[in-house]
Design a protein around this motif. Sequence first.
Motif, PDB file in Angstrom:
ATOM      1  N   ARG A 174       0.892  -0.954  -0.336  1.00 50.66           N
ATOM      2  CA  ARG A 174      -0.067   0.044   0.111  1.00 50.66           C
ATOM      3  C   ARG A 174       0.745   1.521   0.166  1.00 50.66           C
ATOM      4  O   ARG A 174       0.426   2.343  -0.148  1.00 50.66           O
ATOM      5  CB  ARG A 174      -0.838   0.033   1.210  1.00 50.66           C
ATOM      6  CG  ARG A 174      -1.884  -1.420   0.766  1.00 50.66           C
ATOM      7  CD  ARG A 174      -2.940  -1.360   2.368  1.00 50.66           C
ATOM      8  NE  ARG A 174      -3.674   0.213   2.644  1.00 50.66           N
ATOM      9  CZ  ARG A 174      -3.908   0.319   4.180  1.00 50.66           C
ATOM     10  NH1 ARG A 174      -3.078  -0.674   4.844  1.00 50.66           N
ATOM     11  NH2 ARG A 174      -3.942   1.932   4.402  1.00 50.66           N
ATOM     12  N   HIS A 205     -14.135  -2.709  11.531  1.00 46.93           N
ATOM     13  CA  HIS A 205     -13.018  -1.294  11.352  1.00 46.93           C
ATOM     14  C   HIS A 205     -12.818  -0.528  12.580  1.00 46.93           C
ATOM     15  O   HIS A 205     -13.148   0.669  12.535  1.00 46.93           O
ATOM     16  CB  HIS A 205     -13.259  -1.024   9.746  1.00 46.93           C
ATOM     17  CG  HIS A 205     -13.597  -1.092   8.827  1.00 46.93           C
ATOM     18  ND1 HIS A 205     -12.073  -1.956   7.910  1.00 46.93           N
ATOM     19  CD2 HIS A 205     -14.277  -2.184   8.490  1.00 46.93           C
ATOM     20  CE1 HIS A 205     -12.363  -2.827   7.000  1.00 46.93           C
ATOM     21  NE2 HIS A 205     -13.639  -3.075   7.375  1.00 46.93           N
ATOM     22  N   GLU A 219     -10.647  -0.787  15.221  1.00 47.10           N
ATOM     23  CA  GLU A 219      -9.786  -0.987  15.763  1.00 47.10           C
ATOM     24  C   GLU A 219      -9.684  -0.866  17.394  1.00 47.10           C
ATOM     25  O   GLU A 219      -9.121  -0.932  17.546  1.00 47.10           O
ATOM     26  CB  GLU A 219      -8.265  -0.926  15.014  1.00 47.10           C
ATOM     27  CG  GLU A 219      -8.800  -1.511  13.745  1.00 47.10           C
ATOM     28  CD  GLU A 219      -8.947  -0.779  12.334  1.00 47.10           C
ATOM     29  OE1 GLU A 219      -9.607   0.076  13.316  1.00 47.10           O
ATOM     30  OE2 GLU A 219      -9.337  -1.778  11.567  1.00 47.10           O
ATOM     31  N   ARG A 268      -0.923  -1.479   7.765  1.00 43.98           N
ATOM     32  CA  ARG A 268      -2.027  -1.227   7.964  1.00 43.98           C
ATOM     33  C   ARG A 268      -2.678  -0.393   8.843  1.00 43.98           C
ATOM     34  O   ARG A 268      -3.993   0.558   9.460  1.00 43.98           O
ATOM     35  CB  ARG A 268      -3.037  -2.803   8.838  1.00 43.98           C
ATOM     36  CG  ARG A 268      -2.825  -4.078   7.911  1.00 43.98           C
ATOM     37  CD  ARG A 268      -3.415  -5.053   8.516  1.00 43.98           C
ATOM     38  NE  ARG A 268      -3.015  -5.621  10.489  1.00 43.98           N
ATOM     39  CZ  ARG A 268      -3.292  -5.400  11.392  1.00 43.98           C
ATOM     40  NH1 ARG A 268      -4.531  -5.507  11.598  1.00 43.98           N
ATOM     41  NH2 ARG A 268      -2.235  -5.733  12.714  1.00 43.98           N
ATOM     42  N   LEU A 291      -1.042   5.838   7.547  1.00 45.12           N
ATOM     43  CA  LEU A 291      -2.534   6.198   6.472  1.00 45.12           C
ATOM     44  C   LEU A 291      -2.156   7.060   5.244  1.00 45.12           C
ATOM     45  O   LEU A 291      -0.576   8.070   5.531  1.00 45.12           O
ATOM     46  CB  LEU A 291      -3.196   7.615   7.418  1.00 45.12           C
ATOM     47  CG  LEU A 291      -4.208   7.112   8.656  1.00 45.12           C
ATOM     48  CD1 LEU A 291      -5.519   5.926   8.297  1.00 45.12           C
ATOM     49  CD2 LEU A 291      -3.568   6.255   9.275  1.00 45.12           C
ATOM     50  N   SER A 307     -15.420  11.724  14.737  1.00 49.97           N
ATOM     51  CA  SER A 307     -15.642  10.100  14.353  1.00 49.97           C
ATOM     52  C   SER A 307     -16.649  10.394  15.052  1.00 49.97           C
ATOM     53  O   SER A 307     -18.124   9.609  14.392  1.00 49.97           O
ATOM     54  CB  SER A 307     -14.884   8.964  15.032  1.00 49.97           C
ATOM     55  OG  SER A 307     -15.617   8.093  15.487  1.00 49.97           O
ATOM     56  N   LYS A 345      -9.959   3.178   9.075  1.00 47.02           N
ATOM     57  CA  LYS A 345     -10.752   3.003   7.853  1.00 47.02           C
ATOM     58  C   LYS A 345     -11.033   4.811   7.901  1.00 47.02           C
ATOM     59  O   LYS A 345     -11.038   5.596   6.773  1.00 47.02           O
ATOM     60  CB  LYS A 345     -12.121   2.369   7.534  1.00 47.02           C
ATOM     61  CG  LYS A 345     -12.306   2.215   6.670  1.00 47.02           C
ATOM     62  CD  LYS A 345     -13.328   1.108   6.014  1.00 47.02           C
ATOM     63  CE  LYS A 345     -14.607   0.899   5.087  1.00 47.02           C
ATOM     64  NZ  LYS A 345     -15.535   0.620   4.581  1.00 47.02           N
ATOM     65  N   GLU A 346     -11.854   5.470   9.456  1.00 44.98           N
ATOM     66  CA  GLU A 346     -12.707   5.762   8.840  1.00 44.98           C
ATOM     67  C   GLU A 346     -12.007   7.179   9.945  1.00 44.98           C
ATOM     68  O   GLU A 346     -11.974   7.937   8.774  1.00 44.98           O
ATOM     69  CB  GLU A 346     -13.668   6.095  10.662  1.00 44.98           C
ATOM     70  CG  GLU A 346     -14.546   7.459  10.668  1.00 44.98           C
ATOM     71  CD  GLU A 346     -15.309   7.250  11.474  1.00 44.98           C
ATOM     72  OE1 GLU A 346     -15.100   7.186  12.808  1.00 44.98           O
ATOM     73  OE2 GLU A 346     -16.658   7.943  11.470  1.00 44.98           O
ATOM     74  N   GLN A 377      -8.945   7.183   7.426  1.00 49.58           N
ATOM     75  CA  GLN A 377      -8.818   7.174   6.307  1.00 49.58           C
ATOM     76  C   GLN A 377      -9.408   8.163   5.565  1.00 49.58           C
ATOM     77  O   GLN A 377      -9.878   9.625   4.564  1.00 49.58           O
ATOM     78  CB  GLN A 377      -8.417   6.179   5.441  1.00 49.58           C
ATOM     79  CG  GLN A 377      -7.680   6.644   3.631  1.00 49.58           C
ATOM     80  CD  GLN A 377      -6.252   6.797   3.690  1.00 49.58           C
ATOM     81  OE1 GLN A 377      -5.149   6.345   4.310  1.00 49.58           O
ATOM     82  NE2 GLN A 377      -5.983   8.696   3.595  1.00 49.58           N
ATOM     83  N   GLU A 378     -11.140   7.761   5.765  1.00 50.98           N
ATOM     84  CA  GLU A 378     -12.049   8.765   5.139  1.00 50.98           C
ATOM     85  C   GLU A 378     -12.570   9.992   5.619  1.00 50.98           C
ATOM     86  O   GLU A 378     -12.211  11.452   4.745  1.00 50.98           O
ATOM     87  CB  GLU A 378     -13.509   8.086   5.865  1.00 50.98           C
ATOM     88  CG  GLU A 378     -14.406   8.981   5.477  1.00 50.98           C
ATOM     89  CD  GLU A 378     -15.449   8.305   6.300  1.00 50.98           C
ATOM     90  OE1 GLU A 378     -15.620   6.879   6.051  1.00 50.98           O
ATOM     91  OE2 GLU A 378     -15.987   9.243   6.807  1.00 50.98           O
TER      92      GLU A 378
END
Length: 350
Positions: free
Chosen positions: A78, A103, A105, A139, A142, A165, A298-299, A301-302
């Motif tokens: 990645r 997702h 963690e 993982r 970012l 979040s 994941k959030e 990165q969003e």
Amino acid sequence: MLKCYGYAAYNSLTPLRSHHFKRRSPGPRDVLIEINYCGVCHSDIHQARNEWNGTKYPIVPGHEIVGRAVLVGNEVDRFKAGDLVGVGCMVDSCGICPECQDHQEQFCGDTVFTYNSLDKHSGKMTYGGYSNQIVVDQRFVLRLSDKLEPAAVAPLLCAGITTYSPLRHWKVGPDHKVGIVGLGGLGHMAVKFARAFGAEVVLFTTSADKIDDAKRLGANQAVLSTSPEQMQQHEQSLDFILNTVAAPHDLDRYLTLLKRDGTLCLVGVPSTPHPTPSIDHLIFRRRNLAGSLIGGIKETQEMLDFCAEHNIVSDIELIPMTAINTAYERMLKGDVKYRFVIDMASLPKQ
Ligand code: NAP
Ligand code: ZN
């Protein structure tokens, strides 16, 4: 092992100072990052001073990390050397439990935090971003946009995701009147996000000199929370309140500002508990008292992608590493607009 240097607290009382230490050598799934910037979170102070108990010294704080990948393991797909990358509050988790599968963690029982945690690979402690380099499993790395100022992106890795979040989870949007309590690192990002999501934003501060700034940052209204008259104007009017204050205080004053079914979400983590809120204020309007912890990868990165798209960064004061102890004292007085970020080029090698 990899020889690194940075700044550490050696106990809860004396100032942080220069520190040499070792990290694990990069493995096949790791990214070796040369750190350029690291934000200064109030959690760094709580932990450097053992205010949450459990601090293992020496501790190298810092979990708002921006840098360049300088080397990647042979199974890393990645990232490549040269990429601009970020690391937040976590560097590992079990990867298989329901929370990780979902997702989330940060809620895994086995989360490895960026500092003051046990590194599963080496069995030694993890050390944070007040340092020259860090080794992180891909993982938990970012991807950052080149479009934004990297020093001002660093605080997004904790202050950003910790406010993004809960605002997303409680679906804050155009029909909402939202309160943000405390205009510090977290609070100023919360104002920016709540406004970007289309809500009407009311900022509550104990500092009269932040009222004008709150409006510049995007608040529709700013309230001096020490004024009973100003507070009363918002009684039973708010759908959601995000409380970022780092010290214990009376929560009833905010519960009464909520409408029926409204939610007061706490993200500040004071070293001693808040006074217990009154049951009456909860039951008579079916109000909710909640909490939230950072956010999943994941959030995160969003959130970073959202910031790049909407040109959102933190308002920062860039400091050299040697100014960290003064920065801590200023943060304790609420004297920061609105996040200190350490320029790692200033890190003394000795
Ligand atoms: P910060 O920059 O120091 O801001 C805290 C703000 O709280 C201050 O600027 C101040 O705003 C307000 N405040 C009011 N009374 C205070 C008092 N007696 N002492 C300290 N602050 C007071 O801190 P931060 O980095 O935003 O962090 C805020 C809290 O969130 C900390 O407890 C931190 O550990 C916690 N945190 C939690 C998470 C999570 O995942 N839940 C993540 C990161 C941080 P006004 O001047 O506007 O009143
Ligand atoms: Zn933090």
